[in-house]
Write a protein that holds these residues in place. Structure first.
Motif, short mmCIF file in Angstrom:
data_model
loop_
_atom_site.label_atom_id
_atom_site.label_comp_id
_atom_site.label_asym_id
_atom_site.label_seq_id
_atom_site.Cartn_x
_atom_site.Cartn_y
_atom_site.Cartn_z
N SER A 244 0.84 -1.19 0.00
CA SER A 244 0.00 0.00 0.00
C SER A 244 0.88 1.25 0.00
O SER A 244 2.08 1.18 0.23
CB SER A 244 -0.91 0.00 1.23
OG SER A 244 -0.15 -0.04 2.40
N LEU A 245 0.24 2.38 -0.27
CA LEU A 245 0.88 3.68 -0.15
C LEU A 245 0.17 4.43 0.96
O LEU A 245 -1.06 4.48 0.97
CB LEU A 245 0.79 4.47 -1.45
CG LEU A 245 1.65 3.98 -2.60
CD1 LEU A 245 1.33 4.77 -3.87
CD2 LEU A 245 3.12 4.12 -2.26
N GLU A 246 0.92 5.00 1.86
CA GLU A 246 0.34 5.73 2.99
C GLU A 246 0.70 7.21 2.87
O GLU A 246 1.86 7.57 2.76
CB GLU A 246 0.88 5.15 4.29
CG GLU A 246 0.30 5.80 5.52
CD GLU A 246 0.84 5.15 6.77
OE1 GLU A 246 0.31 4.09 7.16
OE2 GLU A 246 1.80 5.69 7.35
N TYR A 247 -0.34 8.04 2.89
CA TYR A 247 -0.19 9.49 2.81
C TYR A 247 -0.57 10.07 4.17
O TYR A 247 -1.71 9.94 4.59
CB TYR A 247 -1.13 10.08 1.75
CG TYR A 247 -0.87 9.60 0.34
CD1 TYR A 247 -0.15 10.38 -0.55
CD2 TYR A 247 -1.35 8.37 -0.09
CE1 TYR A 247 0.09 9.95 -1.85
CE2 TYR A 247 -1.12 7.92 -1.38
CZ TYR A 247 -0.40 8.72 -2.25
OH TYR A 247 -0.17 8.29 -3.53
N THR A 248 0.38 10.70 4.85
CA THR A 248 0.07 11.42 6.07
C THR A 248 -0.30 12.83 5.64
O THR A 248 0.47 13.50 4.95
CB THR A 248 1.26 11.42 7.03
OG1 THR A 248 1.57 10.07 7.37
CG2 THR A 248 0.95 12.20 8.30
N CYS A 249 -1.52 13.27 6.03
CA CYS A 249 -2.07 14.51 5.51
C CYS A 249 -2.71 15.36 6.60
O CYS A 249 -3.06 14.86 7.67
CB CYS A 249 -3.17 14.22 4.48
SG CYS A 249 -2.66 13.19 3.11
N GLU A 250 -2.90 16.61 6.26
CA GLU A 250 -3.72 17.51 7.04
C GLU A 250 -4.90 17.87 6.15
O GLU A 250 -4.71 18.29 5.00
CB GLU A 250 -2.93 18.76 7.41
CG GLU A 250 -3.70 19.72 8.28
CD GLU A 250 -2.85 20.94 8.63
OE1 GLU A 250 -2.92 21.95 7.90
OE2 GLU A 250 -2.12 20.85 9.63
N LEU B 214 -4.23 8.71 4.70
CA LEU B 214 -4.96 8.17 3.57
C LEU B 214 -4.13 7.00 3.08
O LEU B 214 -2.94 7.15 2.80
CB LEU B 214 -5.11 9.21 2.46
CG LEU B 214 -5.76 10.54 2.86
CD1 LEU B 214 -5.82 11.47 1.65
CD2 LEU B 214 -7.14 10.33 3.44
N ILE B 215 -4.75 5.84 3.01
CA ILE B 215 -4.01 4.62 2.64
C ILE B 215 -4.63 4.03 1.39
O ILE B 215 -5.84 3.79 1.33
CB ILE B 215 -4.02 3.60 3.79
CG1 ILE B 215 -3.42 4.23 5.05
CG2 ILE B 215 -3.25 2.34 3.38
CD1 ILE B 215 -3.58 3.41 6.30
N PHE B 216 -3.78 3.81 0.38
CA PHE B 216 -4.21 3.25 -0.89
C PHE B 216 -3.67 1.83 -1.01
O PHE B 216 -2.46 1.61 -0.97
CB PHE B 216 -3.69 4.10 -2.05
CG PHE B 216 -4.04 3.56 -3.40
CD1 PHE B 216 -5.36 3.38 -3.77
CD2 PHE B 216 -3.04 3.23 -4.29
CE1 PHE B 216 -5.68 2.88 -5.02
CE2 PHE B 216 -3.35 2.73 -5.55
CZ PHE B 216 -4.67 2.55 -5.91
#
Length: 104
Positions: free
Chosen positions: A72-78, A90-92
């Motif tokens: 998976s790809l993990e996006y740490t976001c605000e 957000l995890i894809f």
């Protein structure tokens, strides 16, 4: 470390399980010329069964993960929901082509 690369890929191949409550989301992404996906909008059903649309997303960082062996790809976001800032992941899941969100 040898000239043949033995020992260069010694990091963990399993990042464990995803922590926190998981919300399934729809995610729109922009793809760069370097083939990177950058989320720019998400939609999800909130706890009041209302559809929420989030267009204010700031990606802090991205990293590849393996949750229980699933790439998976993990996006740490605000993100901003109803004028309130939230830190999320957000995890894809690439093989399933599925997105989830967890609040930090």
């Amino acid at each position: 470390m040898s000239a043949f690369g033995i020992g260069i890929n010694s990091q963990s191949t399993n990042d464990g399980e995803i922590q926190g409550n998981q919300l399934e989301i729809a995610c729109a992404c922009w793809f760069t010329s370097q083939k990177r996906a950058i989320p720019y909008m998400i939609k999800f059903i909130d706890e009041n069964s209302e559809m929420q649309t989030v267009r204010e997303i700031k990606v802090i960082y991205t990293e590849p993960k393996n949750y229980s062996g699933i790439p998976s790809l993990e996006y740490t976001c605000e993100i901003v929901i109803n004028e309130i800032r939230h830190n999320v992941k957000l995890i894809f899941f690439m093989h399933e082509c599925k997105w989830i969100m967890t609040f930090l």
